[in-house]
Design an enzyme around this catalytic site. Sequence first.
Site: not given
Length: 311
Positions: A110, A209, A276
């Site tokens: 993240s 991502e 995630h």
Amino acid sequence: MATKPLALQRGDVIGIVTLGSPLEAAVIDARIDVLRRTGLGVVLGRHVYDATGFLAGPAAGRAEDLMTMFADPRVKMILPTRGGVGVEGILPYLDFAYIANHPKIVSGYSDITALLNALYQQADLISLHSLLLIDFKSETPAYNFEQFFTATSSIEAPRPILNPPGKPMTGKVPGIATGPIVGGNLTSFVGMLGTPFEIDTRGKIVLIEETHEPVNTVYRYLEQLRLAGKLNDCSGILIGECTGCVEAYGVTYEELIDNYLVPLGKPLISNLASGHGVYKAAIPIGANAVMDGAEGTIALLEPAVRYPGMV
């Protein structure tokens, strides 16, 4: 080759820090209990429980905690509690020369993407796009822990990066690409453009991502990467999941990949379990790898860690 930190062993101490957004104290404590049950010790940063709105206190304090962990001889690995926002704010406060001389495992994903890539580019240190403290809970799939503990302890090379059974990666563009892996969360990746910590993709395999962004916003970010030369300079593209990324104007995430990234002609693999999603492969940022876009496979050409006496 980049510097490999020492491998994690049973009984080692993990330094817990909060580098971006705050996390509730009860959640931190519960996750630490699970972490300790794996046989690891824990040291807490001074600002781990801090909270000031959407940030875990001032950037200087969060950076101080991180540098303290690199300086503490007891600490063998550094594990942020979560990502959130604000990690890029700590980067100007870090002493990368000191970090380069005191390498340790750092794991996360993240917003931690900003730190992982800065560690590679500024301190020549391999880190892991892998678990955060928040992932240490009973419902986390065994695959995630297996990936995490293999990456932090194995010196096998070459070693394939594998998705969980029944969830194959998909080769989208044939071709062989080699190079260090960089990248991670797309929003964080784009947020570093135009800064001293902008990610260098030249000759690299780029991991992308994302989470909870509509497909038209994902397109906007990808277009910004392309205009910045990041998709032209790379050797290959490794696409992870886009969890909760709803279609926009009838276009899905997979269609966006097919219509926008495939025509670039770079070796490309999609559907990597990462970031995630429920399943999280452990991807070493800065480690050399080889990907086969026809077969849909990727393998590490070097381990992410070393043992005493190894280079």
